[in-house]
Structure formats: structure tokens, C-alpha cells
Design a protein around this motif. Structure first.
Motif, PDB file in Angstrom:
ATOM      1  N   LEU A 140       1.039  -1.207  -0.133  1.00 24.28           N
ATOM      2  CA  LEU A 140       0.224   0.063  -0.035  1.00 24.28           C
ATOM      3  C   LEU A 140       0.857   1.254   0.056  1.00 24.28           C
TER       4      LEU A 140
ATOM      5  N   ARG B 108      -1.218  -1.285  -4.287  1.00 18.12           N
ATOM      6  CA  ARG B 108      -2.176  -0.131  -4.685  1.00 18.12           C
ATOM      7  C   ARG B 108      -1.578   1.144  -4.276  1.00 18.12           C
TER       8      ARG B 108
ATOM      9  N   ARG C 132      -2.845  -1.054  -8.873  1.00 14.19           N
ATOM     10  CA  ARG C 132      -4.055  -0.436  -9.219  1.00 14.19           C
ATOM     11  C   ARG C 132      -3.691   0.982  -8.559  1.00 14.19           C
TER      12      ARG C 132
ATOM     13  N   ARG D 258      -4.536   5.095  -8.174  1.00  9.34           N
ATOM     14  CA  ARG D 258      -5.655   6.366  -7.839  1.00  9.34           C
ATOM     15  C   ARG D 258      -4.962   7.613  -7.672  1.00  9.34           C
TER      16      ARG D 258
ATOM     17  N   TRP E 189      -7.457   6.021  -0.066  1.00  4.20           N
ATOM     18  CA  TRP E 189      -8.032   5.335  -1.159  1.00  4.20           C
ATOM     19  C   TRP E 189      -9.325   5.393  -1.525  1.00  4.20           C
TER      20      TRP E 189
ATOM     21  N   ARG F  63     -14.322   1.879 -10.184  1.00  2.14           N
ATOM     22  CA  ARG F  63     -13.607   0.678  -9.628  1.00  2.14           C
ATOM     23  C   ARG F  63     -14.297  -0.597  -9.936  1.00  2.14           C
TER      24      ARG F  63
ATOM     25  N   GLU G 219     -10.987  -0.862 -12.437  1.00  2.00           N
ATOM     26  CA  GLU G 219      -9.947  -1.704 -11.445  1.00  2.00           C
ATOM     27  C   GLU G 219     -10.144  -2.903 -11.544  1.00  2.00           C
TER      28      GLU G 219
END
Length: 438
Positions: free
Chosen positions: A31, A54, A78, A80, A139, A204, A208
């Protein structure tokens, strides 16, 4: 090598990049949150070992589109983003260890600047337990990076008018993408508009989860001999759509599609995909339980791309022709189940569907919606939202219809309907909850 307790980019303390390099032989989850992002070195150090990552970044004068593109195209990552300069968090969590401090995900931040970051361990530091929750809050607030947004960011970054001041850049970037800000202490800042919240949930779901799963399946299938002669020379997406629908109908009928084991590792999924590709390649019946042979399927998609994607051609269509081309979407054909049998009892199911659809929608409304969805400007997901829930909504043409039609009309976006999503689930992907209406 052992992890250091402090990282200040010196020989005595260790360099921040070593936190990622020495995180362990088989890290599972990474993360990563940092406003500035210019290098994929820490990410590939994790994903090359099978770690899923992420990543949260900020669109800024520092964050490069090249680095974002590399991360975005990594199947284990992924991404964002925020556009708001208030996003300053530098937080890196790899399984049960975390690094909190001042270092960004840039070459200088990881190896040259005099940064200071502190290591926290789950087994030792109570503070660790709050960190994954803080990351999840960020997130959930951040917007999903998709290919359309990334192309806009690339365009902005190359602009001769791009400012270097962060606050000026924040205003500038909003000329290209919509604002995306984290929660703050400002009263009311925790409230997100219903529309934005839904659109982010939609991104998402598709960008995603479903799009990466679809691309993984197609890539593995092509490596294992995917490609029946009936589809030779055609867009692989056409056969892919047929393959996923065939899987659901022949290999996962009833609830069979949701009863196969979920597979978290790509190697396990690849084995299952290869197994079903072999069955698909050797079957004599690719249309079991369905309406269209390959030649008809190819013609249907060609009609969508020729007559529905061209505004000039679309404007000249009669309702009957428009309806005929829309039935190239399997999701629309499945609406037959919901048409009252009282409508023309002696008529075919397809004719009853046409009568029902025409009763509920005018020719002008259907043309307006199809033109907006397939030829409109701006973000495709936002257009899809408007066609499902907004001012372009048609009666009897819901999410599965819209997303399948959008995929056939947009070469950058795969088509999805409930049948194809069930086929993806049968191959081991955790997408059961994404079936529209379930």
C-alpha cells in the motif's frame, strides 16, 4: 539484508529504496501513498516478487505521466489519484511493516535527498494498526486512474502552459480532469456528491476489476492458442466476448459459474484459462444456448461500429434498423425475458421486444442516447452514468446493455454484460458481486 529502523538516505542509516528492495522474498500486499511519483523502481521491486500493489499519487508538476503509465500498465498495480495540493501523505505499508516519513516516490526521495522515515512493525508497534485504515480512507477518497484520465494528464503535462508552482498547477490540471480531493478538517469536506461517489464506484467496478481481469484472460488465452478459424482476421474482442458467453452457458450453467474455486494467483488462473481455451478450440458447438454464429456476430459488431458510432449514419436510421443494430448486444437480447407475453402473442420474441422497446422510447430519444454514449465528448464512464441513471436514460436499456454497447463502440474499452462477467468469475476472478442486479 535486514531492514533499517531509520532511513535518511545515508550510508549509516540506509537508503529509502532499500525498504522496498529488502521487504522480504514473497511480499503479498503493498500500500503506497505519495504525492510525488517519478520512478517505478520500488513498485517493480515488489511486483516482480508477486506482490499486489495499490498506489495513490497526486497530479502535480513533479509526478510524471511516464511513471504513471508504467504503473498503470503493470497488471499487479492499481492506481488512484488526487489533484488537490492538500494531499501530502508519504505512507508505505508492505504486509506487516510500514515506513512513515518524508520521502516521496522519486529518485531523489528514495536515494539522494536528506529525508527521514521511520520503520514500524505490526508485531512491535501499536501505532502500526492505525495505518492500513488511514490508507483505506485515502484510497476511498481518491479517484480511479483509467486510460482516458491518464491521456488527459499526459496532454496537460506536455502543455507549454503547465505551471511549476503547485497551487497554480492544481488550478491548471482542473482544465483537463475533475477535482479529486482528500477529506480535510474543513466542515462538510467529508461529503462527496452522490454523482461523484457513484461514478467512482463505477470506475472501480470496471476499470480496476473487470478491465484488468478481461485483459489478463485475453493475454493468457492468446498465449495458449486462442483463435478459432471463424474469427480469423477479426478484432480479438469479438471472439473474446463469444468465448466468455459460451463459458457461462456451457461450462457454468445454472449456478455453476459461481461454484468454481476463486483463484488469487495469476499462475493458477492461467492454468484454468488454458484448460478452457483448449475446450473452446476443439468444440463443435460455439453457439450452444445462444443466437449467433461467428459470421452473424462479426456482422453485428460491424453494424454497431459502422451505423451507431457514426453520428451521420445514426441520424438516418429508422427505428427498425436502429433496433436491429442494438440487438447486436447480447444484454439487449436478454431483455426478451422481461417482455410481457400479452404483446403480440403470435409474434416472435424479437418482434415483441421491438414493439415493447418502441412503446417505451421514441426514435429521437434512442438516437440521442446512442450518439451521446458512443460519440459524445468527455469521459466514457461519466457518459455511461448519464445513460444508466441520468438524463440520457432509456427504458429497457440498463447497465449491462449500456456497458456492452460502449465496449463494442470504443476500441479502448472491452464490452461487458452479465453473461461475460459470470464467465470471468468461472475462470477464478472474484467478480461475482459485480453482476448487475446482484
Amino acid at each position: 539484508m535486514a531492514l533499517s529502523e531509520l532511513y535518511a538516505n545515508t550510508g549509516a542509516t540506509g537508503f529509502t529504496i532499500n525498504f522496498f528492495m529488502n521487504a522480504g522474498p514473497q511480499p503479498r500486499s503493498g500500500l503506497l501513498a505519495a504525492p510525488f511519483f517519478t520512478t517505478n523502481e520500488p513498485i517493480t521491486a515488489l511486483t516482480d516478487k508477486g506482490c499486489d500493489v495499490r498506489l495513490i499519487v497526486r497530479f502535480s508538476p513533479i509526478t510524471t505521466p511516464q511513471a504513471l503509465r508504467q504503473a498503470f500498465e503493470n497488471p499487479r498495480v492499481r492506481v488512484r489519484y488526487f489533484t488537490d495540493a492538500k494531499f501530502h501523505t508519504k505512507l508505505y505499508i508492505i504486509d506487516d511493516i510500514a515506513l512513515v516519513g518524508s520521502a516521496n516516490l522519486t529518485h531523489d526521495g528514495l536515494q539522494a535527498n536528506r529525508e527521514l522515515s521511520v520503520l514500524l512493525k505490526q508485531e512491535r508497534d501499536d501505532t502500526f494498526y492505525a495505518l492500513p485504515g488511514l490508507f483505506d480512507e485515502l484510497w476511498n477518497d481518491a479517484d480511479v486512474l483509467n486510460d482516458e484520465t491518464l491521456r488527459e494528464y499526459e496532454k496537460a503535462f506536455k502543455s507549454k502552459d503547465k505551471p511549476q508552482d503547485e497551487n497554480a498547477f492544481e488550478k491548471f490540471i482542473h482544465e483537463f480532469v475533475k477535482p479529486a480531493a482528500p477529506k480535510s478538517i474543513v466542515v462538510g469536506s467529508e461529503k462527496k456528491s452522490k454523482e461523484r461517489s457513484f461514478i467512482q464506484g463505477f470506475r472501480r467496478k470496471y476499470d480496476e476489476m473487470l478491465v484488468p481481469a478481461h485483459n489478463e484472460i485475453l493475454e493468457v488465452a492468446l498465449r495458449h492458442g486462442f483463435g478459432r478459424p471463424e474469427y480469423a482476421g477479426q478484432d480479438p474482442q469479438i471472439e473474446m466476448g463469444r468465448f466468455l458467453g459460451w463459458l457461462r452457458l456451457t461450462q457454468g450453467s445454472g449456478d455453476g459459474w459461481r461454484q468454481t474455486t476463486l483463484l488469487s494467483h495469476p499462475k493458477d488462473r492461467a492454468s484454468r484459462i488454458a484448460e478452457y481455451v483448449q475446450i473452446w478450440q476443439s468444440t463443435d458447438d460455439t453457439v450452444k444456448g445462444d443466437s449467433y454464429h461467428a459470421s452473424a456476430e462479426i456482422e453485428n459488431i460491424a453494424n454497431i461500429r459502422t451505423f451507431l458510432c457514426d453520428p451521420n449514419e445514426l441520424a438516418q436510421l429508422s427505428f427498425d434498423d436502429l433496433f436491429k443494430y442494438l440487438t447486436g448486444c447480447h444484454a439487449f437480447l436478454e431483455r426478451l425475458r422481461f417482455v410481457s407475453k400479452d404483446i403480440g402473442e403470435d409474434l416472435s420474441g424479437l418482434e415483441r421486444l421491438r414493439i415493447d422497446f418502441q412503446k417505451k422510447n421514441t426514435l429521437e430519444d434512442v438516437i440521442r442516447t446512442v450518439r451521446y454514449l458512443l460519440s459524445g465528448s468527455g469521459d466514457a464512464i461519466e457518459r455511461a452514468y448519464d445513460c444508466i441513471y441520468g438524463t440520457y436514460k432509456l427504458n429497457g436499456f440498463g447497465e449491462a446493455c449500456v456497458m456492452e454497447l460502449l465496449g463494442w463502440g470504443d476500441v479502448k474499452r472491452p464490452p461487458f454484460n452479465n453473461r461475460s462477467i459470470r464467465g470471468i468469475r468461472l475462470l477464478g476472478f472474484e467478480v461475482e458481486h459485480l453482476v448487475a442486479g446482484e
